[in-house]
Write a protein that holds these residues in place. Structure first.
Motif, PDB file in Angstrom:
ATOM      1  N   ALA A 198      10.993  59.973  -0.268  1.00 19.07           N
ATOM      2  CA  ALA A 198       9.836  59.161   0.134  1.00 19.07           C
ATOM      3  C   ALA A 198      10.270  58.030   1.048  1.00 19.07           C
ATOM      4  CB  ALA A 198       9.153  58.585  -1.102  1.00 19.07           C
ATOM      5  N   HIS A 199       9.396  57.674   1.976  1.00 11.66           N
ATOM      6  CA  HIS A 199       9.695  56.484   2.790  1.00 11.66           C
ATOM      7  C   HIS A 199       8.804  55.322   2.377  1.00 11.66           C
ATOM      8  CE1 HIS A 199       6.327  58.238   5.075  1.00 11.66           C
ATOM      9  NE2 HIS A 199       6.074  57.004   5.408  1.00 11.66           N
ATOM     10  N   ASP A 200       7.791  55.602   1.577  1.00 10.70           N
ATOM     11  CA  ASP A 200       6.896  54.550   1.110  1.00 10.70           C
ATOM     12  C   ASP A 200       6.725  54.715  -0.399  1.00 10.70           C
ATOM     13  OD1 ASP A 200       4.988  52.643   0.718  1.00 10.70           O
ATOM     14  OD2 ASP A 200       3.355  53.767   1.627  1.00 10.70           O
ATOM     15  N   LEU A 201       6.979  53.642  -1.137  1.00 11.24           N
ATOM     16  CA  LEU A 201       6.955  53.746  -2.597  1.00 11.24           C
ATOM     17  C   LEU A 201       5.642  53.308  -3.228  1.00 11.24           C
ATOM     18  CD1 LEU A 201      10.460  52.535  -3.753  1.00 11.24           C
ATOM     19  CD2 LEU A 201       9.601  54.833  -3.436  1.00 11.24           C
ATOM     20  N   ASN A 202       4.717  52.746  -2.438  1.00 14.40           N
ATOM     21  CA  ASN A 202       3.507  52.177  -3.036  1.00 14.40           C
ATOM     22  C   ASN A 202       2.852  53.099  -4.049  1.00 14.40           C
ATOM     23  OD1 ASN A 202       3.576  49.753  -1.821  1.00 14.40           O
ATOM     24  ND2 ASN A 202       2.072  50.217  -0.237  1.00 14.40           N
ATOM     25  N   MET A 203       2.597  54.317  -3.622  1.00 19.92           N
ATOM     26  CA  MET A 203       1.878  55.259  -4.484  1.00 19.92           C
ATOM     27  C   MET A 203       2.720  55.722  -5.661  1.00 19.92           C
ATOM     28  SD  MET A 203      -1.182  56.165  -3.990  1.00 19.92           S
ATOM     29  CE  MET A 203      -2.460  55.798  -2.828  1.00 19.92           C
ATOM     30  N   LEU A 204       4.038  55.770  -5.463  1.00 15.71           N
ATOM     31  CA  LEU A 204       4.905  56.358  -6.483  1.00 15.71           C
ATOM     32  C   LEU A 204       5.366  55.369  -7.544  1.00 15.71           C
ATOM     33  CD1 LEU A 204       7.081  58.483  -4.059  1.00 15.71           C
ATOM     34  CD2 LEU A 204       5.508  59.402  -5.774  1.00 15.71           C
ATOM     35  N   LEU A 205       5.342  54.067  -7.225  1.00 17.02           N
ATOM     36  CA  LEU A 205       5.923  53.089  -8.149  1.00 17.02           C
ATOM     37  C   LEU A 205       5.379  53.159  -9.578  1.00 17.02           C
ATOM     38  CD1 LEU A 205       6.687  49.896  -6.066  1.00 17.02           C
ATOM     39  CD2 LEU A 205       8.214  51.015  -7.676  1.00 17.02           C
ATOM     40  N   PRO A 206       4.078  53.388  -9.764  1.00 14.21           N
ATOM     41  CA  PRO A 206       3.588  53.440 -11.153  1.00 14.21           C
ATOM     42  C   PRO A 206       4.207  54.560 -11.998  1.00 14.21           C
ATOM     43  CG  PRO A 206       1.766  53.096  -9.647  1.00 14.21           C
ATOM     44  CD  PRO A 206       2.958  53.412  -8.797  1.00 14.21           C
ATOM     45  N   ILE A 207       4.694  55.635 -11.359  1.00 15.10           N
ATOM     46  CA  ILE A 207       5.229  56.746 -12.158  1.00 15.10           C
ATOM     47  C   ILE A 207       6.750  56.836 -12.093  1.00 15.10           C
ATOM     48  CG2 ILE A 207       3.099  58.074 -11.891  1.00 15.10           C
ATOM     49  CD1 ILE A 207       4.667  59.993 -10.021  1.00 15.10           C
ATOM     50  N   MET A 208       7.377  56.060 -11.213  1.00  9.85           N
ATOM     51  CA  MET A 208       8.818  56.173 -11.027  1.00  9.85           C
ATOM     52  C   MET A 208       9.613  55.566 -12.175  1.00  9.85           C
ATOM     53  SD  MET A 208       9.311  55.331  -7.019  1.00  9.85           S
ATOM     54  CE  MET A 208      10.950  54.677  -7.287  1.00  9.85           C
ATOM     55  N   THR A 209      10.703  56.237 -12.559  1.00 13.92           N
ATOM     56  CA  THR A 209      11.620  55.684 -13.554  1.00 13.92           C
ATOM     57  C   THR A 209      12.901  55.177 -12.897  1.00 13.92           C
ATOM     58  OG1 THR A 209      12.638  57.842 -13.953  1.00 13.92           O
ATOM     59  CG2 THR A 209      10.750  57.253 -15.334  1.00 13.92           C
ATOM     60  N   GLY A 210      13.106  55.540 -11.638  1.00 14.36           N
ATOM     61  CA  GLY A 210      14.316  55.101 -10.950  1.00 14.36           C
ATOM     62  C   GLY A 210      14.278  55.520  -9.500  1.00 14.36           C
ATOM     63  N   ALA A 211      15.273  55.070  -8.745  1.00 16.33           N
ATOM     64  CA  ALA A 211      15.341  55.421  -7.334  1.00 16.33           C
ATOM     65  C   ALA A 211      16.783  55.511  -6.869  1.00 16.33           C
ATOM     66  CB  ALA A 211      14.603  54.376  -6.495  1.00 16.33           C
ATOM     67  N   VAL A 212      17.025  56.480  -5.991  1.00 12.53           N
ATOM     68  CA  VAL A 212      18.285  56.538  -5.257  1.00 12.53           C
ATOM     69  C   VAL A 212      17.962  55.975  -3.891  1.00 12.53           C
ATOM     70  CG1 VAL A 212      20.064  58.024  -4.281  1.00 12.53           C
ATOM     71  CG2 VAL A 212      19.009  58.627  -6.469  1.00 12.53           C
ATOM     72  N   TYR A 213      18.645  54.922  -3.502  1.00  9.00           N
ATOM     73  CA  TYR A 213      18.339  54.393  -2.179  1.00  9.00           C
ATOM     74  C   TYR A 213      19.589  54.355  -1.323  1.00  9.00           C
ATOM     75  CZ  TYR A 213      19.461  49.920  -4.547  1.00  9.00           C
ATOM     76  OH  TYR A 213      20.039  48.923  -5.283  1.00  9.00           O
ATOM     77  N   LEU A 214      19.400  54.752  -0.069  1.00 16.67           N
ATOM     78  CA  LEU A 214      20.505  54.866   0.869  1.00 16.67           C
ATOM     79  C   LEU A 214      20.559  53.618   1.729  1.00 16.67           C
ATOM     80  CD1 LEU A 214      19.662  58.539   1.527  1.00 16.67           C
ATOM     81  CD2 LEU A 214      21.954  57.814   0.893  1.00 16.67           C
ATOM     82  N   LEU A 215      21.576  52.810   1.481  1.00 21.71           N
ATOM     83  CA  LEU A 215      21.776  51.579   2.243  1.00 21.71           C
ATOM     84  C   LEU A 215      23.172  51.609   2.836  1.00 21.71           C
ATOM     85  CD1 LEU A 215      20.451  48.736  -0.107  1.00 21.71           C
ATOM     86  CD2 LEU A 215      19.514  49.398   2.087  1.00 21.71           C
ATOM     87  N   ASP A 216      23.273  51.343   4.136  1.00 24.40           N
ATOM     88  CA  ASP A 216      24.587  51.207   4.782  1.00 24.40           C
ATOM     89  C   ASP A 216      25.492  52.406   4.526  1.00 24.40           C
ATOM     90  OD1 ASP A 216      23.657  48.591   5.362  1.00 24.40           O
ATOM     91  OD2 ASP A 216      24.362  47.916   3.402  1.00 24.40           O
ATOM     92  N   GLY A 217      24.883  53.594   4.515  1.00 28.28           N
ATOM     93  CA  GLY A 217      25.704  54.797   4.380  1.00 28.28           C
ATOM     94  C   GLY A 217      26.203  55.087   2.980  1.00 28.28           C
ATOM     95  N   HIS A 218      25.670  54.349   1.977  1.00 29.97           N
ATOM     96  CA  HIS A 218      26.070  54.583   0.589  1.00 29.97           C
ATOM     97  C   HIS A 218      24.838  54.793  -0.276  1.00 29.97           C
ATOM     98  CE1 HIS A 218      30.041  53.250   1.710  1.00 29.97           C
ATOM     99  NE2 HIS A 218      29.560  52.095   2.127  1.00 29.97           N
TER     100      HIS A 218
END
Length: 300
Positions: A198-218
């Protein structure tokens, strides 16, 4: 070494394209029963990560284990909805035929569909709310309904893990909400593990338990149930996050200059939102509702 009980396990994983490192030093575990998003800016390697988990792209370093096996070896137990599904699928197929492809994998006329397969397709369509569209051609359905056909096709083989690449892209607000509601039910009622690019979390935040986020190549992993890393929200939304409570649940949006000055705003820093998430969605909802009612009284 004991077997890791988690659904998806990265161990110092890296992917390169030519001489270019897409991302590296990926070490994290995603538990069964979770709803996680892979987030990051365009070009950060979100789709690449999902394809690596499916064994479709080779790692240049480290390992990825999915459903207890090396990536690619348990794909029969994974339902996958690619980003290009809606545009690439044959629009002359009916919704039912499309869903059945999730079982048969072949064109029709070659494979005789059994009653059991038809029943499975019907169940998947009922779950995603498109049973009444079974005989419609895809060309007759809206983008939102076609996306639910795609989800039903992924569901029909009873996967343990559902992976969706940008499932909400190019959908209107109502269709996004409907798709998220289907994902919420799959997770809550069937216990399905779900991962979404996803590129936008607004809709997903209520159901999300976690996130993998790619910052600075990690890749980094943040578990929202324990401590949501406030860097994640700060990175995605800036310093202030506005919490808007709708009948569908809580929405997290950044304020825009177009909003009228009179519009009630319930503003929080990313750290506050992380702490609110820590206490569970119920308290977040209650607090937002209380703030809204207090703001309403003050405004009178």
């Amino acid at each position: 070494m004991s077997k890791n009980p988690d659904c998806i396990v990265f161990d110092d994983a890296a992917i390169t394209r030519g001489d270019h490192v897409i991302w590296q030093h990926g070490t994290f575990s995603i538990p069964y029963g979770s709803v996680t998003a892979i987030v990051g800016t365009n070009g950060a390697g979100k789709t690449t990560m999902m394809k690596a988990e499916l064994g479709l792209l080779p790692l240049s370093h480290g390992s990825v284990t999915v459903l207890g096996k090396p990536a690619g070896q348990a794909n029969k137990r994974i339902g996958y909805v690619p980003q290009s599904y809606v545009s690439n699928v044959d629009s002359n197929l009916t919704a039912e035929q499309s869903v059945l492809l999730g079982l048969t994998g072949t064109r029709f006329g070659i494979h005789l569909v059994t009653r059991e397969e038809r029943d499975k397709a019907r169940q998947a369509m009922e779950f995603t709310g498109i049973a009444d569209k079974a005989q419609y051609r895809l060309s007759e359905l809206s983008g939102g309904l076609r996306q639910r056909v795609a989800i039903a096709q992924a569901l029909v083989s009873d996967p343990q893990l559902l992976m969706l690449d940008e499932p909400l892209a190019n959908l209107d607000l109502a269709s996004q909400r409907a798709a998220v509601h289907v994902l919420a039910r799959l997770n809550k009622e069937l216990g399905m593990t779900i991962q979404v690019v996803a590129h936008d979390l607004n809709m997903l935040l209520p159901i999300m338990t976690g996130a993998v986020y790619l910052l600075d190549g990690h890749p980094h992993y943040a578990d929202m149930g324990k401590v949501l890393d406030s860097d994640l929200l700060t990175h995605l939304y800036g310093t202030q996050v506005q919490v808007v409570t709708t009948p569908q649940g809580d929405m997290f949006v950044t304020p825009t200059p177009d909003e009228p000055d009179t519009q009630m705003q319930d503003m929080h820093t990313a750290t506050e939102v992380a702490q609110m998430h820590h206490h569970d969605h119920g308290s977040l909802h209650d607090r937002t509702a209380v703030d809204a009612s207090a703001a309403g009284k003050d405004g009178k």
